[in-house]
Every structure is written in structure tokens, then in C-alpha cells.
Design a protein around this motif. Sequence first.
Motif, PDB file in Angstrom:
ATOM      1  N   VAL A 119       0.839  -1.166   0.042  1.00 44.93           N
ATOM      2  CA  VAL A 119      -0.015   0.035   0.061  1.00 44.93           C
ATOM      3  C   VAL A 119       0.951   1.262  -0.121  1.00 44.93           C
ATOM      4  CG1 VAL A 119      -1.604   1.475   1.373  1.00 44.93           C
ATOM      5  CG2 VAL A 119      -1.968  -1.076   1.222  1.00 44.93           C
ATOM      6  N   LEU A 120       1.980   1.186   0.858  1.00 50.73           N
ATOM      7  CA  LEU A 120       2.992   2.447   0.861  1.00 50.73           C
ATOM      8  C   LEU A 120       3.307   2.699  -0.654  1.00 50.73           C
ATOM      9  CD1 LEU A 120       4.520   4.051   2.972  1.00 50.73           C
ATOM     10  CD2 LEU A 120       6.561   2.577   2.466  1.00 50.73           C
ATOM     11  N   VAL A 121       3.819   1.733  -1.400  1.00 52.63           N
ATOM     12  CA  VAL A 121       4.545   1.732  -2.700  1.00 52.63           C
ATOM     13  C   VAL A 121       3.448   2.322  -3.557  1.00 52.63           C
ATOM     14  CG1 VAL A 121       5.586   0.850  -4.585  1.00 52.63           C
ATOM     15  CG2 VAL A 121       6.353   0.095  -2.368  1.00 52.63           C
ATOM     16  N   LEU A 122       2.170   2.045  -3.542  1.00 52.48           N
ATOM     17  CA  LEU A 122       1.105   2.421  -4.336  1.00 52.48           C
ATOM     18  C   LEU A 122       0.704   3.920  -4.051  1.00 52.48           C
ATOM     19  CD1 LEU A 122      -1.304  -0.537  -4.449  1.00 52.48           C
ATOM     20  CD2 LEU A 122       0.035   0.079  -6.224  1.00 52.48           C
ATOM     21  N   PHE A 123       0.614   4.222  -2.751  1.00 55.46           N
ATOM     22  CA  PHE A 123       0.493   5.760  -2.447  1.00 55.46           C
ATOM     23  C   PHE A 123       1.585   6.365  -3.093  1.00 55.46           C
ATOM     24  CE2 PHE A 123      -2.777   4.677   1.017  1.00 55.46           C
ATOM     25  CZ  PHE A 123      -3.616   5.088   0.305  1.00 55.46           C
ATOM     26  N   ALA A 124       2.896   5.853  -2.787  1.00 53.33           N
ATOM     27  CA  ALA A 124       4.093   6.648  -3.448  1.00 53.33           C
ATOM     28  C   ALA A 124       3.806   6.977  -4.770  1.00 53.33           C
ATOM     29  CB  ALA A 124       5.339   5.896  -2.795  1.00 53.33           C
ATOM     30  N   LEU A 125       3.569   5.820  -5.394  1.00 51.21           N
ATOM     31  CA  LEU A 125       3.345   5.989  -7.068  1.00 51.21           C
ATOM     32  C   LEU A 125       2.150   7.014  -7.477  1.00 51.21           C
ATOM     33  CD1 LEU A 125       4.106   4.620  -9.402  1.00 51.21           C
ATOM     34  CD2 LEU A 125       2.607   2.989  -9.229  1.00 51.21           C
ATOM     35  N   MET A 126       1.095   6.992  -6.559  1.00 53.95           N
ATOM     36  CA  MET A 126      -0.017   7.877  -6.764  1.00 53.95           C
ATOM     37  C   MET A 126       0.313   9.450  -6.352  1.00 53.95           C
ATOM     38  SD  MET A 126      -3.453   8.395  -4.420  1.00 53.95           S
ATOM     39  CE  MET A 126      -3.311   9.921  -3.792  1.00 53.95           C
ATOM     40  N   THR A 127       1.224   9.499  -5.780  1.00 52.12           N
ATOM     41  CA  THR A 127       1.702  10.743  -5.043  1.00 52.12           C
ATOM     42  C   THR A 127       2.528  11.499  -6.112  1.00 52.12           C
ATOM     43  OG1 THR A 127       1.903  10.031  -2.746  1.00 52.12           O
ATOM     44  CG2 THR A 127       3.038  12.054  -3.411  1.00 52.12           C
ATOM     45  N   VAL A 128       3.576  10.680  -7.036  1.00 58.01           N
ATOM     46  CA  VAL A 128       4.106  11.516  -7.824  1.00 58.01           C
ATOM     47  C   VAL A 128       3.559  11.461  -9.172  1.00 58.01           C
ATOM     48  CG1 VAL A 128       6.412  10.664  -6.638  1.00 58.01           C
ATOM     49  CG2 VAL A 128       5.160   9.168  -8.596  1.00 58.01           C
ATOM     50  N   SER A 129       2.391  10.645  -9.533  1.00 60.28           N
ATOM     51  CA  SER A 129       1.896  10.562 -10.772  1.00 60.28           C
ATOM     52  C   SER A 129       0.506  11.361 -10.795  1.00 60.28           C
ATOM     53  CB  SER A 129       1.811   9.217 -11.237  1.00 60.28           C
ATOM     54  OG  SER A 129       1.122   8.285 -10.387  1.00 60.28           O
TER      55      SER A 129
ATOM     56  N   ARG B 269      -3.158  16.638 -10.380  1.00 60.99           N
ATOM     57  CA  ARG B 269      -2.964  17.797  -9.659  1.00 60.99           C
ATOM     58  C   ARG B 269      -2.137  17.665  -8.326  1.00 60.99           C
ATOM     59  NH1 ARG B 269      -8.828  20.454 -10.262  1.00 60.99           N
ATOM     60  NH2 ARG B 269      -7.621  21.917  -9.321  1.00 60.99           N
ATOM     61  N   ILE B 270      -1.542  18.889  -8.161  1.00 61.92           N
ATOM     62  CA  ILE B 270      -0.532  18.660  -7.165  1.00 61.92           C
ATOM     63  C   ILE B 270      -1.187  18.829  -5.692  1.00 61.92           C
ATOM     64  CG2 ILE B 270      -0.383  21.386  -6.794  1.00 61.92           C
ATOM     65  CD1 ILE B 270       2.387  20.978  -6.804  1.00 61.92           C
ATOM     66  N   LEU B 271      -2.515  18.975  -5.516  1.00 58.32           N
ATOM     67  CA  LEU B 271      -3.281  18.858  -4.343  1.00 58.32           C
ATOM     68  C   LEU B 271      -3.307  17.270  -4.050  1.00 58.32           C
ATOM     69  CD1 LEU B 271      -4.503  20.535  -2.251  1.00 58.32           C
ATOM     70  CD2 LEU B 271      -6.769  20.538  -3.399  1.00 58.32           C
ATOM     71  N   TRP B 272      -3.366  16.537  -5.074  1.00 61.09           N
ATOM     72  CA  TRP B 272      -3.708  15.153  -4.869  1.00 61.09           C
ATOM     73  C   TRP B 272      -2.326  14.602  -4.286  1.00 61.09           C
ATOM     74  CZ3 TRP B 272      -6.834  13.521  -9.797  1.00 61.09           C
ATOM     75  CH2 TRP B 272      -8.358  14.117  -9.545  1.00 61.09           C
ATOM     76  N   SER B 273      -1.549  15.015  -5.056  1.00 59.78           N
ATOM     77  CA  SER B 273      -0.140  14.846  -4.624  1.00 59.78           C
ATOM     78  C   SER B 273       0.151  14.922  -3.182  1.00 59.78           C
ATOM     79  CB  SER B 273       1.033  15.208  -5.426  1.00 59.78           C
ATOM     80  OG  SER B 273       1.075  15.166  -6.819  1.00 59.78           O
ATOM     81  N   VAL B 274      -0.208  16.029  -2.686  1.00 57.18           N
ATOM     82  CA  VAL B 274       0.007  16.445  -1.367  1.00 57.18           C
ATOM     83  C   VAL B 274      -0.874  15.354  -0.458  1.00 57.18           C
ATOM     84  CG1 VAL B 274      -0.122  18.140   0.633  1.00 57.18           C
ATOM     85  CG2 VAL B 274       0.662  18.746  -1.754  1.00 57.18           C
ATOM     86  N   ILE B 275      -2.173  14.965  -0.716  1.00 54.14           N
ATOM     87  CA  ILE B 275      -2.863  14.200   0.058  1.00 54.14           C
ATOM     88  C   ILE B 275      -2.084  12.815  -0.013  1.00 54.14           C
ATOM     89  CG2 ILE B 275      -4.999  13.137   0.069  1.00 54.14           C
ATOM     90  CD1 ILE B 275      -6.271  15.718  -0.944  1.00 54.14           C
ATOM     91  N   GLY B 276      -1.729  12.408  -1.168  1.00 53.80           N
ATOM     92  CA  GLY B 276      -1.002  10.944  -1.292  1.00 53.80           C
ATOM     93  C   GLY B 276       0.040  11.108  -0.290  1.00 53.80           C
ATOM     94  N   LEU B 277       0.857  12.204  -0.381  1.00 54.32           N
ATOM     95  CA  LEU B 277       2.165  12.125   0.734  1.00 54.32           C
ATOM     96  C   LEU B 277       1.677  12.117   2.265  1.00 54.32           C
ATOM     97  CD1 LEU B 277       5.219  12.933   0.425  1.00 54.32           C
ATOM     98  CD2 LEU B 277       4.628  15.184   0.915  1.00 54.32           C
TER      99      LEU B 277
ATOM    100  N   CYS C 276       4.926  14.664   9.722  1.00 54.75           N
ATOM    101  CA  CYS C 276       4.839  14.302   8.281  1.00 54.75           C
ATOM    102  C   CYS C 276       3.641  14.253   7.551  1.00 54.75           C
ATOM    103  CB  CYS C 276       5.741  12.969   8.031  1.00 54.75           C
ATOM    104  SG  CYS C 276       7.652  13.510   8.602  1.00 54.75           S
ATOM    105  N   ALA C 277       2.625  13.907   8.373  1.00 55.01           N
ATOM    106  CA  ALA C 277       1.319  13.480   7.854  1.00 55.01           C
ATOM    107  C   ALA C 277       0.477  14.636   8.206  1.00 55.01           C
ATOM    108  CB  ALA C 277       0.611  12.151   8.492  1.00 55.01           C
TER     109      ALA C 277
END
Lengths: 164, 114
Positions: free
Chosen positions: A10-20, A23-31, A58-59
Motif C-alpha cells: 500500500v505504501l509503494v502504491l501511495f508513493a506511486l499515486m503521489t508522484v503521478s 493535480r498537485i493537491l492530490w499529490s500532497v494528499i498522497g504524501l 509528516c502527515a
Amino acid sequence: MTLDVVLLAVLVLFALMTVSAPRILWSVIGLAAVSAVLTILMFQFNAPIAGVFELSVCAGLIPAIFISAISLTRRLSPEAVAERKREKLRRFAILPIILIIAGVLLSQLHLVLNFAPPVPESGDANVRTVMWTVRHADLIGQLVVLLGGVFAVVVLIKEFRRDA
Amino acid sequence: MTPEAAPAFSADTVRLISIFGIGVVLVLITGLYSIITTRNLLRVLIGIEILAKSVTLLLIVVGYAANQIALAQALVITLIIIEVALMVVAIGVVLCVHRTTGSIDAAVLRELKG
């Protein structure tokens, strides 16, 4: 062990979602989600104090700072957003393939991982003891870094006010 | 006199380190790829955050495997504090760049002089 592996996936998938994320807001939520999953893993590995730091800072704090920064920047036009989306899709389409290939290759390598012998931890070793007795120089470093950060932010805000 | 043989990790611990080592490398690749391919400065910072997450995970897993979780937690707390200070200053700089150039595109910075 199974739960840990699921959380890692799940962590790797969220990291993938974060960078790809388009919208940058979704990236921040993914982070923030990556940090939250990492916190659960920390609790699984008997590291609750580091987990609390990870969750609160961090969260919580860092995404809040990112969102504040995003709100201060200019919004793109709908055409530019669509163009960026297409470009991003083209750039990041290859990343999942790279990750799958890297994962398969690494699992086939059979690395020798006995790089350090497990040392029995002394009975009274907790974070407080380690911080104050073993790593006390780190505390001075942390203070210097925090004060340096505060000083830098004050200087940057001054520049903002002068420009305004 | 021969040195005493160091006790090895158990098979379960080696498996744990192997699986999480692969996970750490995958997260590291994700962060690096993001930093290399994007020109948006805020996204570059998010990529650096992802890299920091992979290092944090590695510290915790190795600390757990080596039975030094207290030391690992102390190092992770130091890492988090440095990370937050770095992020705050870097975001401040990005905002200054945005104020000066009207953009957060890294390509714009090539035009800066002096």
C-alpha cells in the motif's frame, strides 16, 4: 508478517499515486497517506514514538505547509491543466513498468543480508535514554537546524513584506 | 586466537529485511524518477519527501531487525526534524521564486543571473 507486507505494498502504491497524480493537491494528499501508512508500519515494528512524530509532523504539518504554499501560487488555465495532464500521463506511464521490473530483478538477486550481527539491546534502552546518553550531540544539531529554519523563514517573510 | 563468530539473523529476519529492502528501493526509485522528470519545484520537494520516507522506513526496519529499535527511533526523530526544517525553508524559497518570476517551473530558473 502478512499485514506488514500488505502495508508495504500500500505504501509503494501511495508513493506511486503521489508522484503521478495530475493535480498537485492530490499529490500532497498522497504524501500524507504515505506518512500515515508508514506510521502504521512503525507501530508494527515497536517504534511508537517515531510513529507519533511521523504522524503529527509528516502527515499533518508538512501537507498543511504544502497546501498553504499551493494556495499562494497562481491557478493554471483549464487548457494548461489539460496539457499538463497529458504530458504527465506520457511521462509517468513508464514508472509502474520500471517498478515491476526493479521488484522482480531485486527479488531474484538473493543478496547476502547478514551485514550486521543482531546485538542484544540492554534492558533499560528506550528512546529517552538513547537520546540523552548516546545521541546527545543530535539534540544540539536538531536545535541548530530548527533555529536556522526559523531564521531563514523570518528572512524570507521580510523579503515578502518589502516586495509587497 | 580465532575471533568469535557473530550470531547471524534468523531466517524470518532475513526474509523481512529482503522484502522491505525491495520496498525501500521501489519507493526510492519512485522519488528519484519524480525528481528527474518533473520541472515543478513543489513536485520536486514532494519527490524529496518520498526519498526521505524510504530512508525512514529503512532505518526502522534495520533497527527492528538488529534489535536496536530505540536507537533507530532516535535517528528517525532527528531525520524528521531536519526534514521539516528543510521543507519549510525550501517552500519559502519556492514562494520567493514564484513571487519573482511568476512561475514555479524549474526551467525559469535558468534565466536567473548573478
